[in-house]
Design an enzyme around this catalytic site. Structure first.
Site, short mmCIF file in Angstrom:
data_model
loop_
_atom_site.label_atom_id
_atom_site.label_comp_id
_atom_site.label_asym_id
_atom_site.label_seq_id
_atom_site.Cartn_x
_atom_site.Cartn_y
_atom_site.Cartn_z
N ASP A 132 -13.03 -4.94 3.80
CA ASP A 132 -14.22 -4.94 4.65
C ASP A 132 -13.95 -5.49 6.05
O ASP A 132 -14.46 -4.96 7.04
CB ASP A 132 -15.34 -5.75 3.99
CG ASP A 132 -15.85 -5.10 2.72
OD1 ASP A 132 -16.02 -3.87 2.70
OD2 ASP A 132 -16.06 -5.83 1.73
N SER B 219 0.83 -1.20 0.00
CA SER B 219 0.00 0.00 0.00
C SER B 219 0.87 1.26 0.00
O SER B 219 0.56 2.24 -0.69
CB SER B 219 -0.93 0.00 1.22
OG SER B 219 -0.19 -0.15 2.42
N HIS C 294 -18.47 0.64 0.20
CA HIS C 294 -19.35 -0.52 0.43
C HIS C 294 -19.86 -0.37 1.85
O HIS C 294 -19.09 -0.08 2.77
CB HIS C 294 -18.58 -1.82 0.25
CG HIS C 294 -19.40 -3.07 0.46
ND1 HIS C 294 -20.67 -3.22 -0.06
CD2 HIS C 294 -19.13 -4.22 1.12
CE1 HIS C 294 -21.14 -4.42 0.27
NE2 HIS C 294 -20.22 -5.04 0.98
#
Length: 490
Positions: free
Chosen positions: A108, A78, A132
């Site tokens: 998530d 990342s 989401h």
């Protein structure tokens, strides 16, 4: 925390499920103005995080990234993604206190821990965004009341969000404002500007709700978008090889066939996909799809029921707590399938050959799209939302298979999507294995055309009418009218 959806009254459940309005292009006339000059900080720099950030920066917004201190110190992927693309990167403590819009694009399963860690650092009146709504709807996360909570959910993997933007188009996007968190009434302005910044307004934006997005998204990704493409890939490949088709050819037909077949969906729905077949092949594909629908309907309905009740989320979160043992076992098993391990042959397959030699694949796409759409709308989800989560997103997922097969698809979708994909695949494979095995050999891997193009006029007229009058085709014709800027992929 309690499942938010299950705390609602029946009336409120139906109201939230039914929130879905296709927005007129004039509603985006202000462009990114609402976010111009705002400090936007993205948490996480994976597929969605990086690609949404690139689009937003190219749209003229101030975007930076925040990562855990360990990710920066250890220069994890990342960190590399963000720094190689010349974004400013800092720790939570360095970046979050000054953020006007904090975008949570971590996996998530990390949302509860991440949001719990960043919320105390957020300044009063800041905005928190998701792509989401699982953390809000299924986990019941409670957000500080002075914070605005929005959702901007592009209906595709992050890689396609970027590729479509670069083509001058975008991907359809759902936007929402959490009804419990809009203290200043700015949520919709921020969400609309965000959708413009990522390019979604060029493809169509739906004004939705966290509930409608979560329930429809989980259903689409588990069934047609990922699960059935995985099941179909493995079973069709095994069938072809067992019947003497060259393994390399079979591998290429599957790997690139889904992308080619579903490209026809993007432009003209199931009608256009079926029209790419000659008349006898169209009737064969139609009949096969109807038979597959009869076999798979109970499984689709079970997945929808489990999603609506919260049973799916509960099961998945139990696996999270058990170190993802089920997910990792399924992932490893998929990597060992013959389809995944067989390289695509260096042979030319024309665009039309993918249709002519892939009648069973066409039938699977038709059956899966229609069943997913039907299961969603029967549960109270509005047609527009069901369309995007079934038909329109299918080619965007198929594009990922063309890159590195099922590995690529499962690596770029969300963790909830991957878990649902495997859950469906392991139930669906034994359900339709005999049907695929016993299907005529010219349904996949060989030319369907037997030298005759003759059909019964009455039967062809009836088949065409059924195809074209399905509700997913009716709503699709309306929604695609706004997608005039679509670019050809294959």
């Amino acid at each position: 925390m309690a499942n938010y959806f299950n705390t609602l009254s029946l009336r409120d459940k139906l109201d939230q499920l039914g929130r879905c309005r296709f927005m007129d292009s004039s509603e985006f006339s202000e462009g990114v103005a609402a976010l111009k000059g705002k400090k936007i900080v993205v948490i996480g720099c994976g597929a969605q995080g990086l690609n949404q950030g690139l689009n937003m920066r190219d749209s003229g917004l101030d975007v930076s990234y925040t990562l855990r201190a360990a990710a920066i110190a250890e220069k994890r992927q990342s960190f590399i993604n963000a720094t190689e693309n010349k974004f400013k990167v800092g720790t939570y403590e360095e970046m979050i206190p000054t953020a006007d819009l904090l975008i949570n694009l971590t996996p998530d399963k990390q949302h509860t821990a991440v949001v719990s860690a960043v919320m105390p650092l957020m300044k009063k009146g800041a905005t928190l965004s998701y792509s989401h709504g699982f953390n809000i709807v299924e986990e019941g996360m409670q957000i500080r009341k002075d914070i605005t909570v929005i959702m901007v959910a592009p209906k595709s993997p992050g890689s396609e969000v970027r590729e479509e933007y670069k083509r001058g188009f975008g991907v359809p996007t759902l936007i929402a404002v959490h009804p419990e968190n809009d203290p200043e009434g700015k949520g919709w302005d921020y969400a609309k500007a965000y959708a413009v910044a990522t390019g979604g307004h060029t493809a169509g934006v739906l004004e939705s709700s966290f509930v409608a997005e979560v329930k429809s998204d989980l259903m689409g990704e588990q069934t047609i978008l990922c699960g059935l493409l995985q099941t179909g890939s493995i079973l069709c490949f095994d069938k072809m090889v067992a019947e003497g088709v060259d393994a390399g050819y079979a591998s290429k037909l599957i790997q690139y066939g889904w992308e080619t077949i579903t490209e026809a969906l993007k432009y003209g729905g199931i009608t256009n996909m079926m029209d790419r077949l000659n008349n006898p092949a169209k009737i064969a594909a139609f009949n096969a799809s109807e038979e597959l629908k009869d076999i798979m309907r109970p499984l689709f309905q079970k997945h929808m029921d489990d999603i609506m009740s919260g049973h799916f989320s509960k099961t998945m979160m139990e696996d999270w707590a058990n170190d993802d043992v089920n997910l990792l076992t399924w992932r490893a098993a998929t990597g060992e399938t013959a389809f995944e391990k067989t390289p695509a042959a260096d042979v030319k397959i024309t665009e039309q050959e993918y249709f002519d030699n892939g009648v069973l694949m066409v039938a699977m796409v038709k059956a899966g799209v229609e069943l997913a759409f039907e299961a969603m709308t029967e549960s109270g989800i509005i047609d527009e939302s069901a369309y995007y989560e079934s038909l329109h997103e299918t080619p965007l997922i198929a594009n990922t298979i063309a890159r590195r097969k099922l590995y690529e698809m499962n690596s770029v979708i969300s963790d909830t999507a991957e878990y649902g994909c495997y859950l469906f695949d392991h139930a669906c494979k034994p359900l339709i294995a005999d049907y695929v095995k016993n299907a005529p050999s010219n349904y996949v891997g060989r030319p369907f055309n037997d030298g005759s193009n003759g059909v019964d006029n009455k039967e062809l007229i009836e088949v065409n009418a059924v195809i074209r009058n399905h509700p997913v085709e009716e709503i699709g014709e309306f929604l695609r009218a706004s997608m005039t800027a679509m670019k050809k992929i294959v």
